[in-house]
Design a protein around this motif. Structure first.
Motif, PDB file in Angstrom:
ATOM      1  N   LYS A 210       0.861  -1.173   0.000  1.00 54.25           N
ATOM      2  CA  LYS A 210       0.000   0.000   0.000  1.00 54.25           C
ATOM      3  C   LYS A 210       0.897   1.222   0.000  1.00 54.25           C
ATOM      4  O   LYS A 210       1.944   1.229   0.619  1.00 54.25           O
ATOM      5  CB  LYS A 210      -0.925   0.027   1.217  1.00 54.25           C
ATOM      6  CG  LYS A 210      -1.948  -1.110   1.214  1.00 54.25           C
ATOM      7  CD  LYS A 210      -2.846  -1.027   2.423  1.00 54.25           C
ATOM      8  CE  LYS A 210      -3.891  -2.133   2.402  1.00 54.25           C
ATOM      9  NZ  LYS A 210      -4.770  -2.090   3.583  1.00 54.25           N
ATOM     10  N   ASN A 214       0.134   0.909   7.067  1.00 53.90           N
ATOM     11  CA  ASN A 214      -0.994   0.617   7.939  1.00 53.90           C
ATOM     12  C   ASN A 214      -0.870   1.272   9.297  1.00 53.90           C
ATOM     13  O   ASN A 214      -1.864   1.486   9.984  1.00 53.90           O
ATOM     14  CB  ASN A 214      -1.119  -0.903   8.127  1.00 53.90           C
ATOM     15  CG  ASN A 214      -1.664  -1.574   6.877  1.00 53.90           C
ATOM     16  OD1 ASN A 214      -2.513  -1.019   6.203  1.00 53.90           O
ATOM     17  ND2 ASN A 214      -1.178  -2.759   6.578  1.00 53.90           N
ATOM     18  N   GLU A 358      -7.683   7.875  -2.138  1.00 52.27           N
ATOM     19  CA  GLU A 358      -7.979   6.523  -1.650  1.00 52.27           C
ATOM     20  C   GLU A 358      -7.612   5.469  -2.693  1.00 52.27           C
ATOM     21  O   GLU A 358      -7.089   4.398  -2.353  1.00 52.27           O
ATOM     22  CB  GLU A 358      -9.457   6.415  -1.280  1.00 52.27           C
ATOM     23  CG  GLU A 358      -9.826   7.189  -0.025  1.00 52.27           C
ATOM     24  CD  GLU A 358     -11.298   7.077   0.333  1.00 52.27           C
ATOM     25  OE1 GLU A 358     -11.642   7.091   1.521  1.00 52.27           O
ATOM     26  OE2 GLU A 358     -12.123   6.982  -0.604  1.00 52.27           O
ATOM     27  N   ARG A 362      -4.699   2.859  -2.074  1.00 52.35           N
ATOM     28  CA  ARG A 362      -5.395   1.576  -1.955  1.00 52.35           C
ATOM     29  C   ARG A 362      -5.883   1.333  -0.524  1.00 52.35           C
ATOM     30  O   ARG A 362      -5.791   0.238   0.015  1.00 52.35           O
ATOM     31  CB  ARG A 362      -4.508   0.426  -2.437  1.00 52.35           C
ATOM     32  CG  ARG A 362      -4.127   0.561  -3.898  1.00 52.35           C
ATOM     33  CD  ARG A 362      -3.440  -0.670  -4.424  1.00 52.35           C
ATOM     34  NE  ARG A 362      -2.068  -0.787  -3.986  1.00 52.35           N
ATOM     35  CZ  ARG A 362      -1.047  -0.109  -4.513  1.00 52.35           C
ATOM     36  NH1 ARG A 362      -1.269   0.748  -5.498  1.00 52.35           N
ATOM     37  NH2 ARG A 362       0.189  -0.277  -4.091  1.00 52.35           N
ATOM     38  N   GLN A 363      -6.402   2.390   0.056  1.00 58.78           N
ATOM     39  CA  GLN A 363      -6.996   2.330   1.392  1.00 58.78           C
ATOM     40  C   GLN A 363      -8.196   3.261   1.449  1.00 58.78           C
ATOM     41  O   GLN A 363      -8.236   4.279   0.768  1.00 58.78           O
ATOM     42  CB  GLN A 363      -5.993   2.758   2.462  1.00 58.78           C
ATOM     43  CG  GLN A 363      -4.817   1.820   2.641  1.00 58.78           C
ATOM     44  CD  GLN A 363      -3.887   2.301   3.743  1.00 58.78           C
ATOM     45  OE1 GLN A 363      -4.303   2.994   4.652  1.00 58.78           O
ATOM     46  NE2 GLN A 363      -2.623   1.933   3.655  1.00 58.78           N
ATOM     47  N   LYS A 364      -9.154   2.907   2.284  1.00 66.56           N
ATOM     48  CA  LYS A 364     -10.291   3.779   2.557  1.00 66.56           C
ATOM     49  C   LYS A 364      -9.989   4.588   3.806  1.00 66.56           C
ATOM     50  O   LYS A 364      -9.579   4.036   4.829  1.00 66.56           O
ATOM     51  CB  LYS A 364     -11.568   2.961   2.784  1.00 66.56           C
ATOM     52  CG  LYS A 364     -12.179   2.404   1.507  1.00 66.56           C
ATOM     53  CD  LYS A 364     -12.855   3.508   0.715  1.00 66.56           C
ATOM     54  CE  LYS A 364     -13.580   2.933  -0.487  1.00 66.56           C
ATOM     55  NZ  LYS A 364     -14.209   4.016  -1.299  1.00 66.56           N
TER      56      LYS A 364
END
Length: 478
Positions: A210, A214, A358, A362-364
């Motif tokens: 990503k 995270n 986003e 590749r994340q919300k």
């Protein structure tokens, strides 16, 4: 099998020094680039900010520089003076030989002092293209014995319009040299430059699962209809109460105005933008790192290379125009295995830009709701409770017991304790919370946008009446 610095081909002395610094395992960019650079290959490295690119080129250079020769052997070009200082400090940290002389050169610093150091002999220079070109033109910087040339943050060189200067420097460097380009993105112009000036380079690309790690908690707050960004920011800052934060704005004027408004509200904050002199920037950076100022409001260009350990929050007051800039910004927090928080204020017109972000990372993003007065007060009470628990085990408590004994003759002990807590609470909470709000039916918290989780539950709590902070104006980009 776990990679080690020893397995990359670095010397025993270097590995021992890294171990002393608590560098145990190489990052992916270091693991791939160091062996190629030690073998003499030219390298093009693509990796995001904060992945250890400086060590990837610095360690091989330090292994091969001849400290017995006071000629300039290595040149590192960076887009900003702040990044030049950061790279210089990192190289000094990795260096184990006191005979190695390293010099930073950039505008805003005495050129005579830099010339004096060059004449005494330095083996490595870290500098910005403008000052390097100036010193070359004066004949004080000589590249005839240069063995290494590194272009750091090549994409920012392009964004800031330095590529022509870089090309001029590359043309003056000896053809028989080792060259490395490092960049977070690989624009076609950068590819053309590498094809022209590098000899059969090895391309090292670090693709992360990503684009944003995270360990960074990313939260977006939709600005309610009729609200300014500054009005929405105030309760968020009060609830989060960041230990250290970078607040990104689009223009230097917005940085100055938002800083003034936050200072008026009682916050420890200062501004960082292109209108500051070099000495002002350095003083602010030192104060920020020493926690003498907790928050810094900055423009993207000025903040390039401004890195502070244990930065807890990054706040996008203005969303960046570039998707890569978003990743660069939030990547300043959540480093060294620690968690960080990235907050974005989103105007309704910016929803499409947020969707692009986003998709890119590749994340919300999690949707938060503007904190209510009750939520902020509850947070302050929790903090006060923690402070009381610490004080109960402290050594100074005994000195206050006689006062309690005297007051106990007239009041109950729990009433005395409650009064003391009220006094402490009134002293620590923000000034705007000391004024009772005017409750109106129209002053309710707005609904969050559909989709995504909520950081705080939906309630019908009324909005706190805040000392309003006016919206900064927007012209003149930094």
């Amino acid at each position: 099998m776990t990679l080690s610095f020893k397995s990359l081909g670095l010397s025993e002395a270097c590995v021992a020094h890294l171990d002393h610094l608590d560098f145990k395992t190489p990052t992916p960019i270091q693991a791939q680039a160091i062996p190629h650079l030690l073998s003499g290959r030219d390298v093009v490295g693509r990796a995001q900010t904060g992945t250890g690119k400086t060590a990837a080129f610095a360690l091989p250079m330090l292994e091969q520089i001849d400290v017995g020769d006071r000629s300039l052997q290595a040149l590192v070009l960076t887009p900003t003076r702040e990044l030049a200082l950061q790279v210089y400090q990192a190289i000094q940290l990795f260096n184990t030989d006191r005979r190695l002389q390293i010099l930073t050169v950039y505008g805003g610093q005495s050129v005579e002092r830099q010339v004096s150091r060059l004449r005494k002999g330095v083996q490595m220079v870290v500098g910005t293209p403008g000052r390097v070109l100036d010193l070359l033109g004066r004949g004080d910087l000589k590249l005839d014995k240069l063995n290494w040339l590194v272009l750091d943050e090549a994409d920012e060189m392009l964004n800031m319009g330095f590529i022509k200067d870089v090309e001029t420097i590359l043309n003056q460097a000896p053809a028989e040299r080792q060259t490395a380009f490092f960049s977070a993105t690989m624009d076609p112009v950068i590819r053309e430059l590498s094809a022209k000036f590098l000899r059969s380079p090895v391309t090292v690309t670090i693709d992360q699962p990503k684009a944003a790690p995270n360990r960074i908690n990313q939260v977006a707050y939709l600005i309610p209809k009729g609200w300014t960004k500054a009005r929405a920011l105030q309760p968020i800052l009060e609830l989060e109460d960041p230990e250290s934060a970078l607040i990104f704005v689009r223009t230097r004027r917005a940085a100055a105005e938002l800083t003034r408004q936050l200072q008026a509200a009682g916050h420890s904050v200062d501004e960082y933008h292109g209108d500051l002199s070099q000495s002002q920037r350095e003083r602010l950076l030192l104060r920020f790192r020493q926690r003498q100022v907790r928050w810094v409001v900055a423009t993207d260009i000025a903040a390039r290379g401004l890195h502070v350990e244990d930065l807890t929050h990054v706040i996008n007051y203005d969303l960046p125009d570039s998707l890569e800039s978003y990743v660069h910004r939030i990547g300043r927090t959540g480093r060294a295995g620690k968690e960080g928080i990235a907050i974005s204020l989103v105007h309704p017109l910016d929803k499409r830009k947020l969707r692009d972000i986003e998709r890119h990372i590749r994340q919300k993003l999690e949707w938060g709701t503007i904190p209510t007065r009750a939520e902020i007060e509850a947070r302050y009470i929790d903090k006060l409770k923690s402070r009381v628990q610490e004080a109960l085990t402290g050594e100074r408590m005994a000195s206050f017991l006689p006062i309690v004994s005297q007051l106990s003759e007239e009041f109950e002990p729990r009433m005395i304790a409650a009064a003391a807590l009220q006094m402490a609470y009134d002293q620590t909470r923000p000034s705007w919370m000391r004024v009772e709000p005017e409750a109106t039916d129209d002053d309710r918290r707005p609904s969050r946008p559909s989709g995504g989780g909520s950081r705080t539950p939906q309630t019908k709590s009324r909005r706190p009446k805040i000392n309003r902070v006016s919206e900064p104006s927007s012209p003149s980009r930094s």
